[in-house]
Design a protein around this motif. Structure first.
Motif, PDB file in Angstrom:
ATOM      1  N   LEU A  93       0.844  -1.199   0.000  1.00 34.89           N
ATOM      2  CA  LEU A  93       0.000   0.000   0.000  1.00 34.89           C
ATOM      3  C   LEU A  93       0.878   1.247   0.000  1.00 34.89           C
ATOM      4  O   LEU A  93       1.878   1.308   0.719  1.00 34.89           O
ATOM      5  CB  LEU A  93      -0.909   0.026   1.234  1.00 34.89           C
ATOM      6  CG  LEU A  93      -1.979  -1.055   1.367  1.00 34.89           C
ATOM      7  CD1 LEU A  93      -2.771  -0.840   2.654  1.00 34.89           C
ATOM      8  CD2 LEU A  93      -2.906  -1.059   0.169  1.00 34.89           C
ATOM      9  N   THR A  94       0.505   2.221  -0.800  1.00 35.64           N
ATOM     10  CA  THR A  94       1.149   3.534  -0.780  1.00 35.64           C
ATOM     11  C   THR A  94       0.066   4.602  -0.651  1.00 35.64           C
ATOM     12  O   THR A  94      -1.061   4.418  -1.125  1.00 35.64           O
ATOM     13  CB  THR A  94       1.982   3.789  -2.054  1.00 35.64           C
ATOM     14  OG1 THR A  94       1.128   3.701  -3.205  1.00 35.64           O
ATOM     15  CG2 THR A  94       3.101   2.775  -2.181  1.00 35.64           C
ATOM     16  N   HIS A  95       0.412   5.703  -0.008  1.00 32.80           N
ATOM     17  CA  HIS A  95      -0.561   6.780   0.225  1.00 32.80           C
ATOM     18  C   HIS A  95      -0.146   8.036  -0.531  1.00 32.80           C
ATOM     19  O   HIS A  95       1.044   8.377  -0.589  1.00 32.80           O
ATOM     20  CB  HIS A  95      -0.664   7.073   1.728  1.00 32.80           C
ATOM     21  CG  HIS A  95      -1.155   5.917   2.538  1.00 32.80           C
ATOM     22  ND1 HIS A  95      -0.311   5.038   3.182  1.00 32.80           N
ATOM     23  CD2 HIS A  95      -2.413   5.465   2.773  1.00 32.80           C
ATOM     24  CE1 HIS A  95      -1.018   4.114   3.794  1.00 32.80           C
ATOM     25  NE2 HIS A  95      -2.303   4.344   3.565  1.00 32.80           N
ATOM     26  N   ASP A  97      -1.920  11.387  -0.233  1.00 34.39           N
ATOM     27  CA  ASP A  97      -2.879  12.380   0.235  1.00 34.39           C
ATOM     28  C   ASP A  97      -2.557  13.753  -0.358  1.00 34.39           C
ATOM     29  O   ASP A  97      -1.408  14.067  -0.656  1.00 34.39           O
ATOM     30  CB  ASP A  97      -2.860  12.475   1.754  1.00 34.39           C
ATOM     31  CG  ASP A  97      -3.246  11.161   2.422  1.00 34.39           C
ATOM     32  OD1 ASP A  97      -3.651  10.234   1.697  1.00 34.39           O
ATOM     33  OD2 ASP A  97      -3.120  11.064   3.650  1.00 34.39           O
ATOM     34  N   THR A 122      -5.185   6.086  -1.593  1.00 35.46           N
ATOM     35  CA  THR A 122      -4.390   4.874  -1.353  1.00 35.46           C
ATOM     36  C   THR A 122      -4.296   4.080  -2.644  1.00 35.46           C
ATOM     37  O   THR A 122      -5.297   3.867  -3.321  1.00 35.46           O
ATOM     38  CB  THR A 122      -5.028   3.984  -0.269  1.00 35.46           C
ATOM     39  OG1 THR A 122      -5.131   4.716   0.953  1.00 35.46           O
ATOM     40  CG2 THR A 122      -4.191   2.729  -0.030  1.00 35.46           C
ATOM     41  N   THR A 123      -3.092   3.637  -2.979  1.00 33.77           N
ATOM     42  CA  THR A 123      -2.869   2.748  -4.112  1.00 33.77           C
ATOM     43  C   THR A 123      -2.447   1.383  -3.575  1.00 33.77           C
ATOM     44  O   THR A 123      -1.507   1.299  -2.778  1.00 33.77           O
ATOM     45  CB  THR A 123      -1.778   3.286  -5.053  1.00 33.77           C
ATOM     46  OG1 THR A 123      -2.199   4.551  -5.573  1.00 33.77           O
ATOM     47  CG2 THR A 123      -1.540   2.330  -6.214  1.00 33.77           C
ATOM     48  N   HIS A 145      -6.524   2.038  -7.255  1.00 32.98           N
ATOM     49  CA  HIS A 145      -6.437   3.282  -6.478  1.00 32.98           C
ATOM     50  C   HIS A 145      -7.802   3.660  -5.929  1.00 32.98           C
ATOM     51  O   HIS A 145      -8.804   3.600  -6.643  1.00 32.98           O
ATOM     52  CB  HIS A 145      -5.894   4.422  -7.341  1.00 32.98           C
ATOM     53  CG  HIS A 145      -5.710   5.706  -6.597  1.00 32.98           C
ATOM     54  ND1 HIS A 145      -6.659   6.692  -6.578  1.00 32.98           N
ATOM     55  CD2 HIS A 145      -4.680   6.154  -5.833  1.00 32.98           C
ATOM     56  CE1 HIS A 145      -6.223   7.694  -5.843  1.00 32.98           C
ATOM     57  NE2 HIS A 145      -5.033   7.396  -5.380  1.00 32.98           N
ATOM     58  N   SER A 147      -9.782   6.750  -3.458  1.00 33.98           N
ATOM     59  CA  SER A 147      -9.612   8.075  -2.866  1.00 33.98           C
ATOM     60  C   SER A 147     -10.963   8.603  -2.390  1.00 33.98           C
ATOM     61  O   SER A 147     -12.021   8.180  -2.865  1.00 33.98           O
ATOM     62  CB  SER A 147      -8.993   9.051  -3.870  1.00 33.98           C
ATOM     63  OG  SER A 147      -9.871   9.264  -4.962  1.00 33.98           O
ATOM     64  N   HIS A 158      -8.114   6.995   7.113  1.00 32.14           N
ATOM     65  CA  HIS A 158      -7.216   6.299   6.199  1.00 32.14           C
ATOM     66  C   HIS A 158      -7.601   4.831   6.080  1.00 32.14           C
ATOM     67  O   HIS A 158      -7.474   4.238   5.010  1.00 32.14           O
ATOM     68  CB  HIS A 158      -5.766   6.423   6.689  1.00 32.14           C
ATOM     69  CG  HIS A 158      -5.093   7.679   6.235  1.00 32.14           C
ATOM     70  ND1 HIS A 158      -5.082   8.834   6.982  1.00 32.14           N
ATOM     71  CD2 HIS A 158      -4.416   7.978   5.090  1.00 32.14           C
ATOM     72  CE1 HIS A 158      -4.431   9.774   6.329  1.00 32.14           C
ATOM     73  NE2 HIS A 158      -4.023   9.291   5.187  1.00 32.14           N
ATOM     74  N   ASP A 162      -8.002   2.688   2.748  1.00 31.03           N
ATOM     75  CA  ASP A 162      -7.125   1.515   2.599  1.00 31.03           C
ATOM     76  C   ASP A 162      -7.936   0.257   2.327  1.00 31.03           C
ATOM     77  O   ASP A 162      -7.599  -0.535   1.435  1.00 31.03           O
ATOM     78  CB  ASP A 162      -6.279   1.315   3.855  1.00 31.03           C
ATOM     79  CG  ASP A 162      -5.167   2.350   3.993  1.00 31.03           C
ATOM     80  OD1 ASP A 162      -4.979   3.135   3.054  1.00 31.03           O
ATOM     81  OD2 ASP A 162      -4.501   2.354   5.042  1.00 31.03           O
TER      82      ASP A 162
END
Length: 201
Positions: A93-95, A97, A122-123, A145, A147, A158, A162
């Motif tokens: 997971l990558t964020h 924002d 979040t991707t 992705h 959002s 988050h 997620d």
């Protein structure tokens, strides 16, 4: 006396008119702030993943790497410790924002009407490898992705974003498995027979 009475009457009328003009503005402001506090931004998943009912694969596999509690449904429903087929699953997971600077948002009147102040994004990336011994039957990857924007009156967590991204990427892996399950079943059966024959020799 007549002049004083006329001036008093004129002053009273002007006050009443002023109140009459200001009251709708106050009501409108209250209505806007109330409506904004009740508004909820929509969770966006791009690209949109089709909702397909989960079912087990036509073969079983052993989980070689990955968390049994965090798998695509098709894989989770097809686990067996005695199968020669192995699953290797990984998630990341990558964020990303985005927040409008406070110096700008505080000075913008639209902020108090519920205008977006940023996005929580979040991707999710997932990879699945299916093997029998040293033979790789298939490799799948997916990236999704999710959002959701927030405003002065509503802010998503988050975890909410997620969870949406993870569910979407697992569903994407499932779709790839289902579109390839006939070939996978045949390949798993053939690889299993070859492995048994080599062991017997």
């Amino acid at each position: 006396m007549r002049h004083k009475f006329a001036l008093a009457a004129l002053f009273s009328v002007s006050i009443l008119c002023g109140c009459g003009l200001q009251q709708p503005d106050q009501n409108q402001a209250q209505s806007q702030s109330g409506g904004a506090s009740e508004s909820q931004s929509q969770l966006v998943i791009a690209p949109k993943v089709a909702d397909v009912p989960a079912h087990a694969l036509p073969f079983k596999g052993k989980l070689l790497s990955g968390d049994p509690a965090q798998l695509p449904p098709a894989v989770a429903m097809s686990l067996s410790d005695s199968s020669p087929v192995t699953f290797t699953y990984r998630e990341e997971l990558t964020h990303d924002d985005y927040h409008i600077p406070l110096a700008i948002s505080w000075l913008d009147p639209l902020t108090y009407s519920g205008a977006p102040l940023g996005d929580i994004g979040t991707t999710a990336f997932a990879s699945l490898s299916i093997s029998v011994g040293d033979t790789i039957l298939a490799d799948y990857t997916a990236k999704e992705h999710a959002s959701k924007s927030y405003n002065l009156y509503a802010q998503p967590s988050h975890k909410e974003v997620d969870d949406a991204a993870v569910a979407a990427v697992r569903q994407s892996i499932d779709q790839k498995l289902y579109s390839d399950e006939a070939r996978l079943a045949q390949a798993a059966a053939s690889a299993g027979k070859s492995r048994t024959a080599s062991v017997g020799q």
